[in-house]
Design an enzyme around this catalytic site. Structure first.
Site, PDB file in Angstrom:
ATOM      1  N   GLU A 160       0.812  -1.216   0.000  1.00 42.75           N
ATOM      2  CA  GLU A 160       0.000   0.000   0.000  1.00 42.75           C
ATOM      3  C   GLU A 160       0.846   1.266   0.000  1.00 42.75           C
ATOM      4  OE1 GLU A 160      -3.757   1.941   2.506  1.00 42.75           O
ATOM      5  OE2 GLU A 160      -2.673   0.214   3.312  1.00 42.75           O
ATOM      6  N   GLU A 173     -12.961   2.650   4.081  1.00 40.57           N
ATOM      7  CA  GLU A 173     -11.993   2.939   5.134  1.00 40.57           C
ATOM      8  C   GLU A 173     -12.054   4.441   5.448  1.00 40.57           C
ATOM      9  OE1 GLU A 173      -7.600   1.178   5.996  1.00 40.57           O
ATOM     10  OE2 GLU A 173      -7.662   2.796   4.517  1.00 40.57           O
TER      11      GLU A 173
END
Length: 273
Positions: free
Chosen positions: A155, A256
């Site tokens: 990520e 998220e």
């Protein structure tokens, strides 16, 4: 805001956190979601007792929720840490101790995506030393993920909120993905494309999607500015997700984002707007 038929999952480490961990899957199910994801839930330990792992599995099963994404141990998250795998010493050892624990838990619940946060730069440590350690640990993680039929996620975060994290652009994360695949020979390392983080970095999101959709293993969203629900900022999230779908992405889209001032159960009105 109109959204096409996306496969949304709820990140239970940022939403429903007003509830104890074991109550969150049922709350997500009550809000209409059949899939969830988690940061590593046991911040203090990479190797929790089996009874705690079993209790989380039971909570997921009882709620009828599928865990579709799980972080490896990443230090204090939320908190000052952004992963452990590139941090020499105790934190790297803790990451390695966690690899098989996380992979085996993922296998027990049918989770097919494991996210390995890179970790912050450390004062006084040569970045090249950290990068070499990171690749060693990522290859180990890729092998464990492959053993349980899962993909490894890498990520990119955003520099304003994570100034010590070295992967603060899509190309930087993709470079690591490619290196891990080359070294492991497995091809199961993929990009976690978080539209919020990339927007915070000022990247051209359309270009990122066009260039890297084929290497993307998971997507996460929040609006920007503010990291709130879709519609609370200025990102054209519906259009971006449509672009991803047209580029061939068929995976999950993780929610998220911060729920705002109210309870998490009230943070999903955008789905019907």
């Amino acid at each position: 805001m109109a959204f096409t038929d996306q496969r949304f999952d709820v990140n239970l480490s940022i939403l429903f956190t007003e509830l104890p961990l074991l109550e969150r899957p049922a709350a997500a199910a009550a809000a209409g979601f059949s899939a969830v994801e988690l940061w590593w839930p046991w911040i203090e330990t990479p190797t929790p007792p089996q009874a705690e792992l079993d209790a989380l599995k039971k909570a997921l099963d009882d709620a009828g929720t599928q865990l579709v994404g799980l972080n490896f141990y990443a230090g204090r998250l939320p908190g000052p840490d952004r992963g452990a795998l590139s941090v020499p010493g105790e934190e790297s050892d803790r990451f390695r101790a966690n690899i098989d624990v996380a992979a085996d838990f993922a296998a027990s619940v049918g989770c097919k995506a494991l996210n390995a946060l890179y970790g912050n730069r450390v004062d006084g440590v040569d970045p090249a030393v950290q990068d070499s350690l990171a690749l060693d640990n990522l290859v180990l993680a890729a092998r464990a993920a492959d053993r349980v039929g899962a993909t490894l996620l890498v990520e990119a975060l955003n520099k304003p909120e994570s100034p010590l994290y070295p992967l603060v652009s899509a190309p930087a994360a993709i470079e690591v993905v490619d290196k891990v695949n080359e070294l492991s020979g497995l091809g199961n390392a993929t990009f976690l494309l978080d539209l919020y983080h990339l927007a915070m970095n000022g990247e051209d999101l359309n270009e990122v999607i066009d260039l890297y959709a084929a290497k993307t293993g998971h997507v996460q969203i929040a609006d920007n500015p503010g990291r709130g629900a879709p519609g609370t900022g200025s990102l054209p999230l519906a259009d971006l997700l449509d672009r991803l779908a047209k580029a061939g992405y068929e995976g999950w889209v993780g929610l998220e984002y911060k729920p705002g001032d109210g309870p998490s159960a009230e943070a999903f009105g955008w789905r019907t707007n």
